[in-house]
Design a protein around this motif. Structure first.
Motif, PDB file in Angstrom:
ATOM      1  N   ASP A 155      49.837  55.723  32.866  1.00 50.42           N
ATOM      2  CA  ASP A 155      50.699  54.614  32.458  1.00 50.42           C
ATOM      3  C   ASP A 155      50.076  53.248  32.702  1.00 50.42           C
ATOM      4  OD1 ASP A 155      52.857  56.308  31.688  1.00 50.42           O
ATOM      5  OD2 ASP A 155      53.360  56.576  33.803  1.00 50.42           O
ATOM      6  N   ALA A 156      49.155  53.170  33.665  1.00 51.40           N
ATOM      7  CA  ALA A 156      48.527  51.889  33.994  1.00 51.40           C
ATOM      8  C   ALA A 156      47.078  52.139  34.379  1.00 51.40           C
ATOM      9  CB  ALA A 156      49.263  51.204  35.144  1.00 51.40           C
ATOM     10  N   ILE A 157      46.230  51.129  34.127  1.00 51.76           N
ATOM     11  CA  ILE A 157      44.806  51.269  34.406  1.00 51.76           C
ATOM     12  C   ILE A 157      44.301  50.037  35.146  1.00 51.76           C
ATOM     13  CG2 ILE A 157      44.387  52.770  32.422  1.00 51.76           C
ATOM     14  CD1 ILE A 157      43.233  50.310  30.960  1.00 51.76           C
ATOM     15  N   GLY A 158      43.187  50.230  35.850  1.00 48.40           N
ATOM     16  CA  GLY A 158      42.636  49.107  36.584  1.00 48.40           C
ATOM     17  C   GLY A 158      41.301  49.453  37.208  1.00 48.40           C
ATOM     18  N   VAL A 159      40.929  48.652  38.199  1.00 48.30           N
ATOM     19  CA  VAL A 159      39.670  48.814  38.902  1.00 48.30           C
ATOM     20  C   VAL A 159      39.940  48.604  40.383  1.00 48.30           C
ATOM     21  CG1 VAL A 159      39.089  46.384  38.548  1.00 48.30           C
ATOM     22  CG2 VAL A 159      37.271  48.012  39.036  1.00 48.30           C
ATOM     23  N   GLY A 160      39.195  49.309  41.222  1.00 48.90           N
ATOM     24  CA  GLY A 160      39.336  49.151  42.656  1.00 48.90           C
ATOM     25  C   GLY A 160      37.984  49.062  43.334  1.00 48.90           C
ATOM     26  N   THR A 161      37.746  47.956  44.057  1.00 54.12           N
ATOM     27  CA  THR A 161      36.471  47.755  44.736  1.00 54.12           C
ATOM     28  C   THR A 161      36.578  46.564  45.682  1.00 54.12           C
ATOM     29  OG1 THR A 161      34.088  47.400  44.430  1.00 54.12           O
ATOM     30  CG2 THR A 161      35.562  46.247  42.918  1.00 54.12           C
ATOM     31  N   GLY A 162      35.591  46.437  46.543  1.00 51.11           N
ATOM     32  CA  GLY A 162      35.473  45.256  47.374  1.00 51.11           C
ATOM     33  C   GLY A 162      34.297  44.396  46.965  1.00 51.11           C
ATOM     34  N   ASP A 163      33.659  44.729  45.862  1.00 54.26           N
ATOM     35  CA  ASP A 163      32.494  43.995  45.386  1.00 54.26           C
ATOM     36  C   ASP A 163      32.931  42.810  44.539  1.00 54.26           C
ATOM     37  OD1 ASP A 163      29.355  44.221  44.918  1.00 54.26           O
ATOM     38  OD2 ASP A 163      30.296  43.718  42.994  1.00 54.26           O
ATOM     39  N   MET A 164      32.544  41.622  44.932  1.00 49.56           N
ATOM     40  CA  MET A 164      33.031  40.428  44.251  1.00 49.56           C
ATOM     41  C   MET A 164      32.511  40.306  42.828  1.00 49.56           C
ATOM     42  SD  MET A 164      35.172  39.088  46.146  1.00 49.56           S
ATOM     43  CE  MET A 164      35.397  37.757  44.988  1.00 49.56           C
ATOM     44  N   ALA A 165      31.270  40.677  42.581  1.00 53.25           N
ATOM     45  CA  ALA A 165      30.726  40.580  41.224  1.00 53.25           C
ATOM     46  C   ALA A 165      31.481  41.499  40.274  1.00 53.25           C
ATOM     47  CB  ALA A 165      29.238  40.914  41.234  1.00 53.25           C
ATOM     48  N   ALA A 166      31.778  42.710  40.712  1.00 57.45           N
ATOM     49  CA  ALA A 166      32.512  43.653  39.866  1.00 57.45           C
ATOM     50  C   ALA A 166      33.945  43.179  39.654  1.00 57.45           C
ATOM     51  CB  ALA A 166      32.501  45.040  40.487  1.00 57.45           C
ATOM     52  N   LEU A 167      34.587  42.705  40.711  1.00 61.64           N
ATOM     53  CA  LEU A 167      35.951  42.199  40.570  1.00 61.64           C
ATOM     54  C   LEU A 167      35.999  41.031  39.590  1.00 61.64           C
ATOM     55  CD1 LEU A 167      37.173  42.286  44.288  1.00 61.64           C
ATOM     56  CD2 LEU A 167      38.087  43.653  42.404  1.00 61.64           C
ATOM     57  N   THR A 168      35.024  40.151  39.679  1.00 59.54           N
ATOM     58  CA  THR A 168      34.981  38.998  38.774  1.00 59.54           C
ATOM     59  C   THR A 168      34.774  39.449  37.333  1.00 59.54           C
ATOM     60  OG1 THR A 168      34.074  37.607  40.545  1.00 59.54           O
ATOM     61  CG2 THR A 168      33.802  36.820  38.295  1.00 59.54           C
ATOM     62  N   ALA A 169      33.918  40.444  37.131  1.00 57.12           N
ATOM     63  CA  ALA A 169      33.649  40.940  35.776  1.00 57.12           C
ATOM     64  C   ALA A 169      34.890  41.548  35.142  1.00 57.12           C
ATOM     65  CB  ALA A 169      32.520  41.964  35.814  1.00 57.12           C
ATOM     66  N   PHE A 170      35.736  42.190  35.936  1.00 57.64           N
ATOM     67  CA  PHE A 170      36.911  42.863  35.396  1.00 57.64           C
ATOM     68  C   PHE A 170      38.164  41.986  35.386  1.00 57.64           C
ATOM     69  CE2 PHE A 170      34.407  46.702  36.044  1.00 57.64           C
ATOM     70  CZ  PHE A 170      34.809  47.493  34.973  1.00 57.64           C
ATOM     71  N   ALA A 171      38.208  40.944  36.222  1.00 55.11           N
ATOM     72  CA  ALA A 171      39.437  40.155  36.356  1.00 55.11           C
ATOM     73  C   ALA A 171      39.808  39.393  35.093  1.00 55.11           C
ATOM     74  CB  ALA A 171      39.308  39.187  37.534  1.00 55.11           C
ATOM     75  N   THR A 172      38.848  39.210  34.202  1.00 53.00           N
ATOM     76  CA  THR A 172      39.127  38.496  32.956  1.00 53.00           C
ATOM     77  C   THR A 172      39.527  39.436  31.824  1.00 53.00           C
ATOM     78  OG1 THR A 172      36.791  38.619  32.329  1.00 53.00           O
ATOM     79  CG2 THR A 172      37.496  36.661  33.549  1.00 53.00           C
ATOM     80  N   ARG A 173      39.506  40.738  32.073  1.00 58.39           N
ATOM     81  CA  ARG A 173      39.756  41.723  31.017  1.00 58.39           C
ATOM     82  C   ARG A 173      41.246  42.012  30.933  1.00 58.39           C
ATOM     83  NH1 ARG A 173      34.758  43.926  29.332  1.00 58.39           N
ATOM     84  NH2 ARG A 173      36.082  44.788  27.685  1.00 58.39           N
ATOM     85  N   ARG A 184      38.843  41.861  50.462  1.00 55.81           N
ATOM     86  CA  ARG A 184      38.322  40.551  50.070  1.00 55.81           C
ATOM     87  C   ARG A 184      39.429  39.516  49.840  1.00 55.81           C
ATOM     88  NH1 ARG A 184      35.059  42.587  52.217  1.00 55.81           N
ATOM     89  NH2 ARG A 184      32.942  43.200  51.602  1.00 55.81           N
ATOM     90  N   TYR A 185      40.641  39.856  50.236  1.00 53.39           N
ATOM     91  CA  TYR A 185      41.747  38.896  50.179  1.00 53.39           C
ATOM     92  C   TYR A 185      42.614  39.154  51.409  1.00 53.39           C
ATOM     93  CZ  TYR A 185      45.638  36.201  48.165  1.00 53.39           C
ATOM     94  OH  TYR A 185      46.637  35.288  47.942  1.00 53.39           O
ATOM     95  N   THR A 186      42.080  38.754  52.569  1.00 50.50           N
ATOM     96  CA  THR A 186      42.714  39.053  53.845  1.00 50.50           C
ATOM     97  C   THR A 186      42.823  37.784  54.676  1.00 50.50           C
ATOM     98  OG1 THR A 186      40.724  39.463  55.193  1.00 50.50           O
ATOM     99  CG2 THR A 186      41.482  41.266  53.754  1.00 50.50           C
ATOM    100  N   LEU A 187      43.518  37.900  55.787  1.00 47.09           N
ATOM    101  CA  LEU A 187      43.625  36.760  56.695  1.00 47.09           C
ATOM    102  C   LEU A 187      42.264  36.377  57.263  1.00 47.09           C
ATOM    103  CD1 LEU A 187      45.629  34.827  58.079  1.00 47.09           C
ATOM    104  CD2 LEU A 187      45.878  36.524  59.902  1.00 47.09           C
ATOM    105  N   LEU A 188      41.352  37.330  57.357  1.00 45.67           N
ATOM    106  CA  LEU A 188      40.026  37.074  57.912  1.00 45.67           C
ATOM    107  C   LEU A 188      39.103  36.385  56.916  1.00 45.67           C
ATOM    108  CD1 LEU A 188      38.178  37.624  60.434  1.00 45.67           C
ATOM    109  CD2 LEU A 188      37.430  39.690  59.225  1.00 45.67           C
ATOM    110  N   GLU A 189      39.186  36.773  55.652  1.00 47.41           N
ATOM    111  CA  GLU A 189      38.299  36.204  54.627  1.00 47.41           C
ATOM    112  C   GLU A 189      38.951  36.321  53.251  1.00 47.41           C
ATOM    113  OE1 GLU A 189      34.658  38.370  54.757  1.00 47.41           O
ATOM    114  OE2 GLU A 189      35.631  40.318  54.743  1.00 47.41           O
ATOM    115  N   GLN A 190      38.694  35.323  52.403  1.00 47.48           N
ATOM    116  CA  GLN A 190      39.397  35.248  51.119  1.00 47.48           C
ATOM    117  C   GLN A 190      38.473  34.905  49.952  1.00 47.48           C
ATOM    118  OE1 GLN A 190      40.089  32.676  53.523  1.00 47.48           O
ATOM    119  NE2 GLN A 190      41.292  34.085  54.785  1.00 47.48           N
ATOM    120  N   PRO A 191      37.331  35.550  49.807  1.00 49.85           N
ATOM    121  CA  PRO A 191      36.457  35.202  48.675  1.00 49.85           C
ATOM    122  C   PRO A 191      37.100  35.453  47.324  1.00 49.85           C
ATOM    123  CG  PRO A 191      35.709  37.218  49.741  1.00 49.85           C
ATOM    124  CD  PRO A 191      36.743  36.615  50.640  1.00 49.85           C
TER     125      PRO A 191
END
Length: 311
Positions: A155-173, A184-191
């Motif tokens: 019913d739904a599709i997506g991507v799962g990773t902690g790699d910023m380059a891959a997340l950036t490549a897919f976030a616009t799709r 990569r989106y935590t209280l400790l660090e938020q790149p």
């Protein structure tokens, strides 16, 4: 428990989800009884979203999750697993992981996940760690998932990773319904706040926020010298930062784990915060913290002023 939508897919996930890496013997051996107790505790706490992957324990987490959910009405919960790795016999006969982002490989991955879990339907399929084969994942894996969604296989599709380059490549799709951001989106660090979150917001993609305790470092009131980061010993500078956060949380009348959960859920784009657990008691504690609605505005203001989180 409050639920949120994944993009326009119609899939709704509870604000807190259970990740199952620990069910695959991540840090220590887990019996089926213990795995079932963890899932039962999550269910009793109102959690109805469960995330797993073939990668976790070479299919062991999927098997244990399936057995734990076997008596639950299938229409009452949402299940996600991941694609891109097939479990195959190695040269020594032992199971091993094999990358495969082809359409045939992804279809087979879903079939085998369902076989291991003893279930007949997967709600969400996520491309797992596509940075290892990014071109294949974008050119072959993503179109394959779109077709599977169109066919009603998921019913739904997506991507799962902690790699910023891959997340950036897919976030616009905008074909995607969700991205799972791991650590990569935590209280400790938020790149992820720099490019990924703005791009996902513009594309109408929801966020599943995972790894929000940064491998357990933020799950302690006061992180000790044995704290982990990225499943290894925490670097001194990050441990010092976590201890700063813990001190300020205590000053604000709360704890580091509760602050970490609250921060991870602050953005309305976050449909679910996905956390793992190695005991039923840990699930209960986490659920209580996640449902604590006392405001933490004073803590956020103090951390912004100190440059520990962005404004």
């Amino acid at each position: 428990m409050r639920a949120g939508d994944l993009g326009t897919s119609g899939v709704r996930v509870t604000a807190l989800g259970l990740g199952t890496a620990q069910l695959g013997d991540l840090y220590e051996t887990v019996t089926q009884d213990r795995a079932t107790a963890i899932v039962d505790a999550a269910w009793d706490a109102g959690i109805r979203y469960f995330d797993t992957a073939p990668h976790y324990g070479l299919g062991l987490a999927e098997k244990r999750l399936g057995l734990a959910l076997h008596s639950r009405p299938r229409e009452h919960y949402v299940l996600s697993s991941k694609v891109g790795r097939l479990i195959r016999p190695g040269s020594d006969g032992e199971p091993t992981r094999r990358w495969d982002f082809t359409e045939a490989g992804i279809r087979r991955s879903i079939e085998e996940s369902l076989e291991r879990m003893g279930l007949d339907r997967l709600d969400i399929a996520l491309l797992h760690d596509p940075q290892e084969r990014l071109t294949d994942a974008l050119d072959d894996g993503l179109p394959a998932l779109v077709r599977l969604r169109d066919e009603g296989v998921v019913d739904a599709i997506g991507v799962g990773t902690g790699d910023m380059a891959a997340l950036t490549a897919f976030a616009t799709r905008d074909e995607l319904d969700a991205i799972m951001i791991a650590g990569r989106y935590t209280l400790l660090e938020q790149p992820a706040l720099t490019e990924v979150i703005p791009a996902a917001r513009a594309a109408g993609i929801s966020v599943l926020n995972a790894g929000v305790f940064n491998s357990g470092m933020l799950a302690q009131d006061h992180p000790g010298p044995d704290a982990r980061y990225e499943y290894a010993m925490a670097p001194p500078q990050l441990l010092a930062r976590a201890r700063q956060l813990a001190d300020h949380a205590a000053t604000a009348g709360t704890t580091l784990p509760r602050a970490a959960l609250a921060y991870a859920a602050r953005d309305p784009l976050v449909a679910s915060v996905v956390v793992g657990a190695d005991s039923a008691e840990q699930v209960v504690t986490t659920a209580h913290m996640a449902q604590d609605s006392r405001p933490l505005d004073g803590l956020w203001d103090a951390l912004v002023a100190l440059g520990l989180i962005p404004a």
